[in-house]
Write a protein that holds these residues in place. Structure first.
Motif, short mmCIF file in Angstrom:
data_model
loop_
_atom_site.label_atom_id
_atom_site.label_comp_id
_atom_site.label_asym_id
_atom_site.label_seq_id
_atom_site.Cartn_x
_atom_site.Cartn_y
_atom_site.Cartn_z
N GLN A 104 -64.92 -117.16 -23.85
CA GLN A 104 -64.21 -117.27 -25.13
C GLN A 104 -62.70 -117.27 -24.93
O GLN A 104 -62.00 -118.13 -25.45
N GLY B 142 -62.01 -106.84 -23.40
CA GLY B 142 -63.26 -107.54 -23.07
C GLY B 142 -63.27 -108.18 -21.70
O GLY B 142 -64.31 -108.69 -21.26
N GLU C 120 -69.46 -113.87 -21.08
CA GLU C 120 -69.36 -114.61 -22.35
C GLU C 120 -67.99 -114.41 -22.99
O GLU C 120 -67.42 -115.36 -23.55
N HIS C 121 -67.46 -113.21 -22.91
CA HIS C 121 -66.13 -112.97 -23.47
C HIS C 121 -65.06 -113.71 -22.65
O HIS C 121 -64.12 -114.28 -23.22
N ASP D 185 -56.62 -107.54 -23.70
CA ASP D 185 -57.99 -107.77 -24.16
C ASP D 185 -58.96 -106.89 -23.37
O ASP D 185 -59.20 -107.13 -22.18
N LYS E 227 -69.31 -109.28 -18.93
CA LYS E 227 -68.11 -109.75 -19.62
C LYS E 227 -67.99 -111.28 -19.63
O LYS E 227 -67.06 -111.83 -20.21
#
Length: 194
Positions: free
Chosen positions: A70, A96, A66-67, A94, A64
């Motif tokens: 973001q 993610g 990279e998410h 969310d 997770k």
């Protein structure tokens, strides 16, 4: 055919026993774990992510990551410290990320604490002080010998808690020290310890 051969060699390398055959995990082990990290923002990111891991496996967080980058503004403490209730709600909805209210709030509180600490010193100097400013190089024979806490992680946890950080128990702090290279716990048979 050479690509297949090199892929086999890559997978055949001896690694620490906690590494699965997941390419993401292998990459993390081979290029990050145990390597000294001195960048303040990366150190902050890893502190947050290690806290997010509490009660879970690291691969869950790693998948997770990279998410997380973001939705948490690339772990920019100045931005995270100012998240409001609307942003918190958005994060908690969310899928993610790990949708735990205490963990999401900890990121925000830790960003605020980070900003306080870095008024007086770099975050690098603040966290690396617990290992005397240089990596502790261990040479464990097996994974069974690797501790989950040490006097250094106890001292780090105590100070971080005193300074208002959240999700920073001694076990989390030791995992953080391993992840950021304050401690090198690659076991003897690992190719990175050869």
């Amino acid at each position: 055919m050479p690509k297949l051969s090199s892929a086999k060699q890559y997978l055949a390398k001896k690694r620490c026993g906690w590494v699965s055959d997941d390419p993401l995990y292998i990459e993390y082990h081979d290029t990050e774990w145990g390597r000294p990290q001195y960048d303040d923002q990366k150190l902050f990111e890893m502190l947050c992510l290690e806290g997010a891991q509490a009660g879970l496996s690291w691969i869950t967080v790693l998948k997770k990551r990279e998410h997380y980058r973001q939705v948490f503004d690339n772990f920019e403490p100045n931005k995270i410290a100012q998240y409001d209730d609307k942003k918190r709600e958005q994060l908690l909805n969310d899928a993610g990320i790990i949708r735990n209210k205490l963990k999401v709030n900890a990121f925000i509180v830790n960003a605020q604490r980070y900003l306080e600490i870095t008024k007086a010193q770099s975050f690098k100097d603040y966290v690396w002080q617990f290992v005397g400013g240089k990596p502790i190089m261990n040479y464990w024979k097996s994974l069974k010998e690797v501790p989950v806490t040490t006097p250094e992680s106890d001292a780090m946890a105590k100070q971080l808690k005193k300074d208002g950080f959240k999700f920073v128990g001694s076990t989390i702090c030791y995992a953080y020290m391993q992840a950021t290279g304050m401690v090198d716990d690659h076991v003897q048979e690992c190719f990175l310890n050869q």
